[in-house]
Scaffold this motif. Structure first.
Motif, short mmCIF file in Angstrom:
data_model
loop_
_atom_site.label_atom_id
_atom_site.label_comp_id
_atom_site.label_asym_id
_atom_site.label_seq_id
_atom_site.Cartn_x
_atom_site.Cartn_y
_atom_site.Cartn_z
N ALA B 38 37.73 -0.20 -52.28
CA ALA B 38 36.68 0.81 -52.17
C ALA B 38 35.94 0.66 -50.84
CB ALA B 38 35.71 0.67 -53.35
N ALA B 42 35.74 3.53 -48.13
CA ALA B 42 34.43 4.11 -47.82
C ALA B 42 34.14 3.97 -46.33
CB ALA B 42 33.35 3.42 -48.64
N TRP B 45 36.30 6.41 -44.30
CA TRP B 45 35.87 7.79 -44.54
C TRP B 45 34.57 8.09 -43.79
CZ3 TRP B 45 36.83 12.49 -45.37
CH2 TRP B 45 35.92 13.37 -45.93
N GLN B 46 33.62 7.14 -43.88
CA GLN B 46 32.33 7.39 -43.21
C GLN B 46 32.48 7.34 -41.70
OE1 GLN B 46 28.80 5.61 -45.68
NE2 GLN B 46 30.61 4.36 -46.00
N TRP B 52 26.47 7.87 -42.07
CA TRP B 52 26.31 6.68 -42.91
C TRP B 52 25.11 6.86 -43.82
CZ3 TRP B 52 30.24 3.25 -42.17
CH2 TRP B 52 31.00 3.43 -41.01
N THR B 54 24.24 5.50 -46.73
CA THR B 54 23.62 4.33 -47.36
C THR B 54 23.19 3.35 -46.29
OG1 THR B 54 25.27 4.65 -49.06
CG2 THR B 54 23.89 2.71 -49.23
N TYR B 59 23.12 -2.47 -48.91
CA TYR B 59 24.35 -3.27 -49.05
C TYR B 59 24.02 -4.75 -49.10
CZ TYR B 59 27.36 0.73 -48.07
OH TYR B 59 28.04 1.90 -48.14
N GLY B 96 32.13 -1.35 -45.75
CA GLY B 96 31.62 -0.08 -46.25
C GLY B 96 30.37 0.39 -45.52
#
Lengths: 314, 643
Positions: B38, B42, B45-46, B52, B54, B59, B96
């Motif tokens: 994941a 993530a 993809w970001q 971004w 988040t 995190y 991520g």
């Protein structure tokens, strides 16, 4: 008329001048002819009494060109040079009386003594090759060449030429004292002013114009030499002691002068030596040094810069 | 084409993380596996969207509960999994989140830790590949990060990037000589530290310390490597790898009783030499081709039933040489107590007893009785199978009379039991059957699913004879018939395996002893070497090496080392001539040719210069004719006296 025959005429003329009339002035004469062939003007910077006027006169005499002379003083007006309109009572109208500038070769003696207004009027004429007096534009004769002199040691009552106007002179050079044996000969023979008036012309205005065309059109300027010229001007722009390096106009003039030099050497292409041979005369008066180095000799500085640039040989 | 520095660094970071996580992935539990997938997805993809949502503090906060949870899991029995899981999840979280220069460095470090921790589980040559890849990429990324910290929006041209990559690659390459020095000195492990002792990979098949048919209904097969045997190719039918001997029946089990009677084995006949490289295991039985006559290894014990046992436990990878005679009979020189091999459990099922009695009655000699039992098996329509096996206390009885299907343990145990009941001395032998020959490496590859049990019967005057009752099954030919087929995939597998073998031999089991040995052997062969022959061998190598070095320098300096053009060659000669003939030492590149011609005041020099300059300063290339003429002028020289 072919290029080689014009070349022959011009070379013969130069040789005659150097060897028969003006001893020990070979370099100045060469540069003067280069300026004439490249269609530029020359500024001679040296002390009085070294033959500045004689050179101009001799050049005019041998090329059979008309000669005019202006002695610059601080009260000299632009119209004293360009001429003026005078009311003609017989015809009942104004007629234009042309000034000394309407000659093929004009000697502007001690140009730094003229006031800035007059200087700029003269220099404008140099650039445009025409004068406008009272609304009428008068073309200057062709060929047209200014032979300016200035005395570098005079300080009081002078108006030093601004950089923008210095830039209009293709070449700037000194004359220097002749070598000892030549000077003794000159002393022995006395002045040659009188003899100059009796110089037999060896060329005509047509020859000069043909030679100019040959220089502009028939001398090949290779990429290597262009690269060499570019390296040279780039070096002056990046030099520590120099505030403003050479302009693009300087580079163009350098190429023109080099072509004329190559023509005099009998080549139909420019060699790097031709550039080297005229570079100091073409460039040194256009350099603006940093204030802290202002006293440095520009010619010497330029010579060291040139010495560091490798010549394109292969 | 210009590349955004940030994009290059991000891509490199994901590649580095992959290098760290791929080797560790198989050993992770489900949660960290999901987390890492994941996190990677993530992050990519970001990055792709450049958005971004988040924040990083979220995190960072998320790590705390994960850390607490796994620190509670930590125990002496389970020390590795929690640590590895936390590592993987931390890496996932870093991947991520939005990344700054510091976070890229953290990703590098975490990836390196992940890769390092994978060596706790497995020491395969793939580790080296991952490590090399990772170090190369880390070096390049470190260089790029120094740029990135100055200007995060920097754009690199392809040429710049190439130079940075070259500089980055140079660092790890420069450390290679250091590696050669450190390799013999640094301590290393020959076994994966954690996984070797872990009960996690308990054997599903393979040889054990007992034979107990009927304990489970199905047998799983895993093609886990058991050992490799370097040896010439052998007929497939002789590939019985002898391990241990089971000589006593206890209830349903065959076990090994160490108090066997003394036999003197007297092997003759052709011998096959093998070098055996077993995979690390807890077993102390040494395997060799049936029947081994000698195994050269220190600290081993040979028992009188011809099994070899390692004294003490294996602390490193083993390798040993074995000699075997493959005739299938183990001759015994002395008279020994046969009764030991006739012992029976108290309660033999009546049906088996009846079968044994019948055979004993019909056959008058041991050999005849064996023949009768073989016929019984052959005619009994028995099937070899790993599934739907008889189970329970009377598994053998069910196998013999009802189900009639089972694996080698059923065949061998029942065969030996009936023989013993019929008065023929018999015992079970545990080992391996068959193996894939790796032509590339010149060795047999034997996996744990090749584990096999067969029977040895004693025939007076001959000795112990090998009988494989599994071969009497109706489908035996289908299972063991012929050598295994080698398709392309299998061939690739074998090629990879030979790489693995070389890795184990050269790197993993390398130790100081073998280094000293290698030096001593090299010294010996050097003494024997004829210098003439040696030179013949060495010269091509030296020349090749020199050529390679020269090629390398030429490639590196190819811009400076251009073959001089015709013009440059002429110029060089011109300067030479000028100095010799006119005494002018030219300042090259500072004095023009026409200048030199003027100084020399020499007509020939002027001619040359005119001709040469006329070409060069007209932007032309010298034609062949002009070149020839200029060369002629130089050859003639500038000397005035020969005009």
């Amino acid at each position: 008329m072919t290029a080689s025959s014009t070349k022959y005429i011009i070379s013969a003329m130069l040789d005659k001048l150097c060897n028969s009339h003006l001893h020990g002035k070979k370099e100045v004469l060469r540069l003067s002819v280069i300026a004439l062939l490249a269609g530029g003007h020359i500024l001679i910077e040296d002390l009085p009494g070294l033959g500045k006027t004689t050179i101009a006169l001799a050049l005019a005499g041998i090329t059979n060109l008309t000669f005019g002379r202006v002695q610059c003083t601080s009260d000299l007006l632009p119209s004293d040079i360009t001429g003026l309109s005078i009311f003609n009572r017989d015809e009942g109208r104004f007629t234009f009386l042309s000034g000394p500038i309407f000659n093929n070769i004009i000697l502007l003696d001690e140009i730094n003594r003229a006031m800035p207004r007059t200087q700029s009027a003269m220099l404008e004429a140099m650039e445009e090759r025409r004068v406008t007096v009272e609304g009428t534009t008068h073309l200057l004769p062709d060929p047209f060449m200014v032979f300016a002199t200035q005395n570098p040691s005079d300080q009081s009552g002078t108006f030093p030429l601004p950089e923008s106007q210095l830039d209009r002179f293709l070449l700037c050079t000194g004359i220097g004292y002749p070598p000892e044996h030549l000077e003794k000969e000159i002393i022995m023979g006395g002045g040659i002013r009188e003899k100059i008036s009796s110089i037999k012309p060896m060329a005509t205005a047509t020859d000069i114009l043909a030679a100019r065309r040959a220089v502009a059109e028939e001398i090949y300027l290779s990429e290597k030499v262009v690269a060499y010229i570019y390296t040279l001007i780039a070096a002056t722009r990046n030099h520590l002691q120099i505030q403003t390096g050479l302009s693009t106009r300087a580079a163009i003039n350098l190429a023109q002068a080099a072509k004329a030099a190559a023509f005099l050497e009998g080549r139909d292409f420019v060699a790097p030596e031709d550039v080297k041979g005229v570079a100091v005369a073409v460039c040194s008066h256009r350099l603006i040094l940093r204030p802290e180095y202002e006293t440095a000799h520009r010619g010497e500085l330029l010579r060291t810069i040139i010495a560091d640039i490798p010549l394109p040989l292969a | 084409m210009n590349l955004l520095l940030a994009n290059i660094i991000a891509s490199l970071s994901y590649a580095i993380a992959l290098c760290g996580i791929v080797p560790l992935f198989p050993w992770l539990t489900t949660t960290p596996r999901l987390a890492i997938m994941a996190g990677m997805a993530a992050g990519i993809w970001q990055n792709f969207r450049g958005n971004w949502p988040t924040k990083n503090w979220a995190y960072n906060a998320a790590i705390v509960p994960v850390f607490l949870y796994y620190s509670l899991q930590y125990s002496r029995a389970n020390p590795i999994q929690p640590v590895v899981s936390v590592l993987a999840i931390m890496l996932a979280i870093r991947l991520g989140g939005e990344k700054s220069g510091r976070y890229y460095l953290q990703i590098q470090a975490l990836s390196l830790f992940c890769l390092a921790s994978s060596s706790l589980f497995d020491l395969s040559p793939a580790f080296l590949i991952y490590l090399a890849l990772m170090l190369l990429m880390v070096a390049v990324e470190l260089v790029l990060l120094t740029f990135y910290s100055q200007d995060s929006s920097m754009v690199l041209s392809r040429a710049d990037l190439r130079r940075v990559v070259a500089a980055g690659l140079f660092m790890p390459l420069a450390s290679l000589p250091l590696l050669v020095i450190l390799f013999p000195i640094l301590p290393r492990t020959q076994l994966p530290l954690w996984n070797f002792l872990s009960p996690a990979i308990a054997r599903t098949s393979g040889i054990a310390d007992k034979v107990e048919p009927g304990s489970s209904a199905n047998i799983g097969e895993t093609p886990v490597l058991a050992f490799r045997a370097e040896m010439p190719h052998q007929p497939q039918a002789t590939l019985y790898w002898r391990g241990t001997v089971f000589n006593k029946i206890v209830g349903n089990r065959w076990v090994r009783d160490e108090m066997m009677p003394f036999e003197r084995i007297n092997s003759t006949g052709p011998q096959v030499t093998q070098s055996i490289y077993p995979e690390p295991s807890l077993s102390r039985t040494l395997i060799a081709l049936d029947a081994p006559t000698a195994i050269s290894l220190r600290r081993i014990r040979r028992t009188s039933d011809n099994t070899y046992i390692l004294l003490g436990s294996a602390t490193k990878r083993l390798s040993y040489k074995a000699e075997s005679s493959t005739v299938g009979i183990l001759p015994v020189a002395n008279n020994f107590k046969h009764d030991f091999y006739l012992q029976l459990p108290a309660d033999i099922p009546p049906r088996i007893r009846r079968l044994a009695d019948g055979i004993q009655r019909q056959g008058h000699s041991d050999a005849r009785r064996i023949e009768l039992l073989e016929q019984y098996f052959r005619n009994g329509n028995y099937r070899y199978s790993l599934h739907d096996l008889p189970t329970g206390d009377h598994a053998l009885e069910k196998f013999l009379f009802d189900k009639k299907q089972g694996h080698c343990e059923f065949f061998a145990s029942s065969f030996a039991l009936v023989l013993r009941a019929a008065g023929v001395p018999a015992r079970l032998v545990g080992g391996y059957l068959g193996g894939d020959y790796n032509e590339m490496g010149g060795y047999y590859l034997i996996t744990e699913d090749k584990a096999h049990v067969w029977v040895e019967v004693f025939i007076a005057g001959k000795g112990w004879m090998r009988i494989d009752p599994s071969g009497f099954a109706v489908n035996a030919g289908a299972i063991w018939g012929g050598a295994p087929k080698h398709n392309l995939f299998r061939k690739m597998q074998l090629a990879l395996d030979s790489l693995n073998h070389v890795w184990n031999r050269a790197i993993i089991s390398y130790d100081f002893e073998s280094q000293v040995d290698a030096v001593r052997r090299a010294g010996k062969s050097l003494k024997k070497l004829d210098p003439g022959i040696a030179l013949k061998i060495v010269w091509p190598v030296v020349i090749l090496f020199a050529v390679l070095i020269a090629a390398f320098f030429i490639i590196v300096n190819r811009n400076n080392l251009q073959w001089p053009s015709r013009e440059e060659r002429l110029l060089r000669k011109f300067y030479h001539r000028l100095e010799n003939d006119c005494g002018i030492k030219a300042k090259r590149n500072r004095q023009g040719l026409y200048e030199l011609a003027a100084i020399s005041n020499n007509e020939k020099v002027r001619e040359f210069v005119d001709m040469y300059g006329g070409v060069v300063y007209r932007d032309r290339k010298l034609s062949a004719d002009e070149y020839k003429r200029l060369k002629r002028k130089l050859k003639d020289g500038f000397d005035k006296t020969f005009q």
